[in-house]
Write a protein that holds these residues in place. Structure first.
Motif, PDB file in Angstrom:
ATOM      1  N   ASP A   1       0.846  -1.192   0.000  1.00  0.00           N
ATOM      2  CA  ASP A   1       0.000   0.000   0.000  1.00  0.00           C
ATOM      3  C   ASP A   1       0.879   1.238   0.000  1.00  0.00           C
ATOM      4  O   ASP A   1       1.890   1.300   0.683  1.00  0.00           O
ATOM      5  CB  ASP A   1      -0.952  -0.006   1.197  1.00  0.00           C
ATOM      6  N   ARG A   2       0.484   2.220  -0.804  1.00  0.00           N
ATOM      7  CA  ARG A   2       1.266   3.441  -0.984  1.00  0.00           C
ATOM      8  C   ARG A   2       0.323   4.646  -1.096  1.00  0.00           C
ATOM      9  O   ARG A   2      -0.851   4.516  -1.434  1.00  0.00           O
ATOM     10  CB  ARG A   2       2.107   3.372  -2.262  1.00  0.00           C
ATOM     11  N   GLU A   3       0.885   5.818  -0.850  1.00  0.00           N
ATOM     12  CA  GLU A   3       0.157   7.049  -1.121  1.00  0.00           C
ATOM     13  C   GLU A   3       0.133   7.283  -2.638  1.00  0.00           C
ATOM     14  O   GLU A   3       1.064   6.930  -3.349  1.00  0.00           O
ATOM     15  CB  GLU A   3       0.830   8.233  -0.437  1.00  0.00           C
ATOM     16  N   SER A   4      -0.956   7.886  -3.131  1.00  0.00           N
ATOM     17  CA  SER A   4      -1.053   8.144  -4.568  1.00  0.00           C
ATOM     18  C   SER A   4      -1.926   9.368  -4.810  1.00  0.00           C
ATOM     19  O   SER A   4      -2.864   9.646  -4.047  1.00  0.00           O
ATOM     20  CB  SER A   4      -1.653   6.930  -5.292  1.00  0.00           C
ATOM     21  N   GLU A   5      -1.607  10.078  -5.882  1.00  0.00           N
ATOM     22  CA  GLU A   5      -2.424  11.221  -6.271  1.00  0.00           C
ATOM     23  C   GLU A   5      -3.578  10.808  -7.182  1.00  0.00           C
ATOM     24  O   GLU A   5      -4.396  11.641  -7.564  1.00  0.00           O
ATOM     25  CB  GLU A   5      -1.550  12.256  -6.983  1.00  0.00           C
TER      26      GLU A   5
ATOM     27  N   GLY B   1      -7.771   0.788  -1.059  1.00  0.00           N
ATOM     28  CA  GLY B   1      -6.783   1.857  -0.974  1.00  0.00           C
ATOM     29  C   GLY B   1      -5.932   1.858  -2.225  1.00  0.00           C
ATOM     30  O   GLY B   1      -6.312   1.283  -3.254  1.00  0.00           O
ATOM     31  N   THR B   2      -4.767   2.504  -2.179  1.00  0.00           N
ATOM     32  CA  THR B   2      -3.882   2.546  -3.349  1.00  0.00           C
ATOM     33  C   THR B   2      -2.670   1.652  -3.113  1.00  0.00           C
ATOM     34  O   THR B   2      -2.057   1.688  -2.047  1.00  0.00           O
ATOM     35  CB  THR B   2      -3.435   3.986  -3.648  1.00  0.00           C
ATOM     36  N   HIS B   3      -2.341   0.871  -4.125  1.00  0.00           N
ATOM     37  CA  HIS B   3      -1.277  -0.132  -4.016  1.00  0.00           C
ATOM     38  C   HIS B   3      -0.371  -0.097  -5.242  1.00  0.00           C
ATOM     39  O   HIS B   3      -0.774   0.339  -6.319  1.00  0.00           O
ATOM     40  CB  HIS B   3      -1.891  -1.529  -3.875  1.00  0.00           C
TER      41      HIS B   3
ATOM     42  N   PRO C   1       1.633   3.546  -7.961  1.00  0.00           N
ATOM     43  CA  PRO C   1       0.467   3.075  -7.196  1.00  0.00           C
ATOM     44  C   PRO C   1      -0.844   3.663  -7.705  1.00  0.00           C
ATOM     45  O   PRO C   1      -0.903   4.811  -8.145  1.00  0.00           O
ATOM     46  CB  PRO C   1       0.771   3.564  -5.768  1.00  0.00           C
ATOM     47  N   GLU C   2      -1.871   2.843  -7.664  1.00  0.00           N
ATOM     48  CA  GLU C   2      -3.198   3.275  -8.067  1.00  0.00           C
ATOM     49  C   GLU C   2      -4.237   2.515  -7.253  1.00  0.00           C
ATOM     50  O   GLU C   2      -3.920   1.508  -6.609  1.00  0.00           O
ATOM     51  CB  GLU C   2      -3.414   3.074  -9.563  1.00  0.00           C
TER      52      GLU C   2
END
Length: 225
Positions: free
Chosen positions: A124-128, A173-175, A189-190
């Motif tokens: 899992d990562r932060e993404s715009e 979430g974003t992965h 990540p999306e």
């Protein structure tokens, strides 16, 4: 052509025979050693999990279908070690020199294995990139289901789901996007969704038509209906 490793729902490959409840974790000692060597090499940090999965997928059809599970692991691992410059063919033949390896300091030691396995490898990562879909929304998987980033490249969209219609169950979430990460193109990540499909949507003659199949799918695999 169907990817040789993408066997879900395919006819002609024989039944899935589960192990007996009291079966040992490893059928032979070398299976355990294959797992240990794979974990130790992964700890060197020269590739990620998606690169390693794609290495197994790239085995020749003859090898992939002829090898056992851990033979596939070891064959793909040796290819990665050479491709990434960790070892040479001479090293694998036992003809290398005895100089200290540049990656020796990253050696995974026995007392560190438990902590490493407990830590895992969260994706899992932060993404715009904002989510396009919401729970309950009808979606269709892209068709064809091949990678949109690399011709013949890695993707986690199963061939049997390409073009199928389902409903978003939840947003995870974003992965990390495997299609990008497997080819050193960045994590990209999306949003990742759990999508619910009727068995009859995926297969013409399901054993139980009322069954439902839940597949985790990245946003770029999906389009709205």
């Amino acid at each position: 052509m169907t990817r040789i490793h993408d066997m879900g729902g395919r006819f002609g490959d024989g039944p899935v025979v589960p192990d007996a409840p009291d079966a040992p974790v490893f059928a032979t000692d070398w299976h355990a050693q294959a797992l240990a060597v794979t974990l130790a090499c992964g700890a060197l940090g020269q590739w990620n999990i998606d690169i390693s999965r794609h290495a197994r997928e790239r085995l020749s059809p003859q090898d992939y279908t002829g090898f056992s599970y851990y033979e596939i692991w070891i064959s793909a691992l040796t290819g990665l070690l050479v491709e990434r410059g960790v070892l040479t063919l001479d090293d694998l033949r036992g003809q290398g020199d005895d100089r200290s390896h540049p990656l020796a300091s990253r050696m995974l030691k026995a007392d560190a294995v438990t902590a490493m396995l407990a830590k895992g490898g969260p994706a899992d990562r932060e993404s715009e990139i904002a989510p396009k879909f919401s729970p309950g929304q009808a979606v269709r998987c892209r068709h064809p289901g091949d990678s949109c980033l690399v011709d013949g490249g890695h993707t986690r969209l199963p061939a049997y789901a390409a073009g199928a219609c389902g409903y978003v169950l939840r947003l995870h979430g974003t992965h990390v996007l495997p299609d990008s990460n497997a080819h050193d193109l960045g994590e990209a990540p999306e949003p990742l969704y759990a999508v619910r499909f009727a068995a009859s949507e995926l297969w013409a003659n399901p054993e139980n038509a009322d069954d439902q199949v839940i597949i985790d799918l990245w946003q770029s695999y999906l389009e709205p209906l």
